[in-house]
Scaffold this active site. Structure first.
Site, PDB file in Angstrom:
ATOM      1  N   TYR A  37      42.231  55.273  58.223  1.00  0.00           N
ATOM      2  CA  TYR A  37      43.504  55.489  57.524  1.00  0.00           C
ATOM      3  C   TYR A  37      43.317  56.231  56.202  1.00  0.00           C
ATOM      4  CZ  TYR A  37      45.246  51.936  60.769  1.00  0.00           C
ATOM      5  OH  TYR A  37      45.585  51.222  61.881  1.00  0.00           O
ATOM      6  N   ARG A  97      38.244  24.159  32.112  1.00  0.00           N
ATOM      7  CA  ARG A  97      38.991  23.843  33.345  1.00  0.00           C
ATOM      8  C   ARG A  97      39.250  22.343  33.342  1.00  0.00           C
ATOM      9  NH1 ARG A  97      35.728  27.076  38.084  1.00  0.00           N
ATOM     10  NH2 ARG A  97      35.017  24.936  38.359  1.00  0.00           N
ATOM     11  N   MET A 114      41.953  46.386  59.608  1.00  0.00           N
ATOM     12  CA  MET A 114      42.123  44.951  59.830  1.00  0.00           C
ATOM     13  C   MET A 114      41.056  44.365  60.760  1.00  0.00           C
ATOM     14  SD  MET A 114      45.572  42.965  61.012  1.00  0.00           S
ATOM     15  CE  MET A 114      46.583  43.649  59.727  1.00  0.00           C
ATOM     16  N   LYS A 128      31.868  22.368  49.325  1.00  0.00           N
ATOM     17  CA  LYS A 128      33.309  22.682  49.270  1.00  0.00           C
ATOM     18  C   LYS A 128      33.584  24.002  49.987  1.00  0.00           C
ATOM     19  CE  LYS A 128      32.535  24.869  44.802  1.00  0.00           C
ATOM     20  NZ  LYS A 128      32.399  24.620  43.363  1.00  0.00           N
TER      21      LYS A 128
HETATM   22  C1  LIG Z   1      31.135  24.733  42.911  1.00  0.00           C
HETATM   23  C2  LIG Z   1      30.567  23.779  41.923  1.00  0.00           C
HETATM   24  C3  LIG Z   1      29.180  23.607  41.809  1.00  0.00           C
HETATM   25  C4  LIG Z   1      28.176  24.461  42.547  1.00  0.00           C
HETATM   26  O1  LIG Z   1      28.020  25.703  41.892  1.00  0.00           O
HETATM   27  P1  LIG Z   1      26.931  26.769  42.394  1.00  0.00           P
HETATM   28  O2  LIG Z   1      26.931  27.813  41.347  1.00  0.00           O
HETATM   29  O3  LIG Z   1      27.414  27.275  43.711  1.00  0.00           O
HETATM   30  O4  LIG Z   1      25.645  26.031  42.499  1.00  0.00           O
HETATM   31  C5  LIG Z   1      28.718  22.606  40.963  1.00  0.00           C
HETATM   32  N1  LIG Z   1      29.577  21.829  40.257  1.00  0.00           N
HETATM   33  C6  LIG Z   1      30.920  21.999  40.328  1.00  0.00           C
HETATM   34  C7  LIG Z   1      31.798  21.118  39.505  1.00  0.00           C
HETATM   35  C8  LIG Z   1      31.452  22.984  41.141  1.00  0.00           C
HETATM   36  O5  LIG Z   1      32.773  23.159  41.183  1.00  0.00           O
END
Ligand SMILES: *Cc1c(COP(=O)(O)O)cnc(C)c1O
Length: 388
Positions: free
Chosen positions: A265, A132, A312, A35
């Site tokens: 800055y 969640r 930036m 992801k």
């Molecule tokens: C992002 C995620 C993972 C992976 O987690 P890591 O700590 O990066 O291994 C696994 N399961 C779900 C549901 C996630 O959202």
């Protein structure tokens, strides 16, 4: 032409990490989580490298990501787990994408399956404590029941049962035990009701290393496949992982300054002695956190610290002494982070400087920084090609 600012991603490091984690969890299978554009590393190249190294599943948050992977030719099972009522479930069912289901999604997915005249593949998710996604424990029974009815009608197949852990990166905490117990109960309830899932999965990267009792049939490995440690105070190397991303550029300016020279800055920093400043052309526009003053930059064989505010497009390091007249670091390679085996600073130092975690540092490196892939072809294959 060499890119002036690049995030180099070593796909052989990704393969190494996948093999390393597969060894640890065997006989459980590995789902590579890609992801957020592969945690900033590039979703498609990472997914392909992970599959080459033996990942038998790929996981993403969104259906749109899974569709991109399918179009790019990724053929292993793909799971997407974060939806809204606007998600294109029909496209997902059509493309054979597995869908995480926490409750409300079930009816939408079944409607899509009817439309496509093809059974959906679902993984039922229980909330064992993270708060969640996932079905509340009290509703699990009815979610399982509804899913089984739809399965009997040929509208879907319950492929998986899963949940997500909240504190596995802090192995001394006891909430993981409670989550594991609730997961076991949920699995038992579903199986007693007639669910015959291919995979039960709970573990993320920290649990892969710290809790073998959470591995079940499949683990979901994210940060570990990028070679980063999910634990405070434990390095990648200590876990047998190789960081895949190296963020680098070239020194854009180098000059001698007197003691008391203000930098960037706010003039929050003044050189304590006559010194040399090197200008590094990366800034918060490129995803380097603005608050990360003090972060390390390696130039030649020395690691220096960023002084003054990160701007930036640029930031400044103080070399701590005046270079002899005529000597300059202009045009030298400047590495913000990479692998210890190359002498590069770790992402973890940048995370500490920014008050965040390594996950966020790599994921936020902006698209303006070119991704350059090393070892796109697995070594065995490239040597075979060479022999022909
Ligand atoms: C992002 C995620 C993972 C992976 O987690 P890591 O700590 O990066 O291994 C696994 N399961 C779900 C549901 C996630 O959202």
């Amino acid at each position: 032409m060499t890119s002036e600012r690049q995030a180099q991603v070593d796909l052989e490091a990704i393969r190494h990490n996948v093999r390393r984690i597969s060894e640890i969890v065997s006989p459980a299978q590995l789902m590579a989580v890609v992801k957020a554009d592969g945690y900033g590393h590039g979703m498609v190249p990472v997914a392909k490298a992970a599959v080459e190294a033996g990942a038998s599943w790929i996981g993403v948050a969104r259906v749109s990501e899974a569709l991109t992977l399918r179009s790019a030719g990724v053929e292993v099972p793909l799971l997407a787990w974060l939806h809204t009522p606007h998600t294109d479930f029909a496209a997902a069912v059509e493309a054979g994408i597995d869908l995480g289901v926490s409750g409300w999604e079930l009816d939408h997915i079944v409607a899509a399956a009817r439309e496509c005249q093809r059974p959906a593949r679902v993984h039922l998710k229980i909330d064992t404590g993270l708060g969640r996604n996932g079905s509340p424990v009290e509703l699990w029974d009815s979610l399982v029941g509804e899913a089984l009815e739809y399965q009997d009608e040929g509208l879907l197949r319950v492929v998986g049962l899963f949940s997500h852990l909240a504190v596995a990166d802090e192995p001394q905490r006891d909430e993981t035990d409670l989550q594991l117990e609730r997961f076991r109960e949920a699995v038992a309830l579903a199986e007693d009701a007639g669910v015959d899932a291919e995979v039960r999965h709970l573990a993320n990267t920290p649990a892969i290393f710290s809790r073998p009792d959470t591995h079940f049939d499949l683990v979901r490995a994210g940060v570990g496949i990028y070679g980063l440690s999910p634990f405070q105070g434990q390095t990648s190397e200590e876990l047998g992982l190789r960081p895949a991303m190296t963020l680098k550029t070239f020194v854009a300016h180098c000059k001698r300054v007197p003691a008391g020279q203000g930098v960037s800055y706010g003039l929050n920093y003044r050189t304590p002695q006559p010194s040399t400043l090197a200008l590094i052309p990366l800034g918060y526009g490129d995803g380097v956190p603005r608050v990360a003053t003090g972060g390390p930059v390696r130039i030649a064989d020395q690691v220096y610290s960023v002084v003054g505010r990160i701007a930036m497009d640029q930031m400044v390091v103080d070399l701590g002494a005046q270079l002899p007249t005529g000597e300059t670091l202009l045009g030298e390679e400047a590495v913000l982070f990479g692998a210890a085996e190359n002498g590069d600073p770790s992402v973890d130092l940048w995370a500490a400087a920014a008050g965040t975690i390594n996950y966020e540092v790599v994921t936020r490196i902006a698209p303006s920084v070119q991704r350059v892939y090393l070892n796109e072809t697995p070594p065995e294959q490239s040597s075979q090609q060479g022999a022909e």
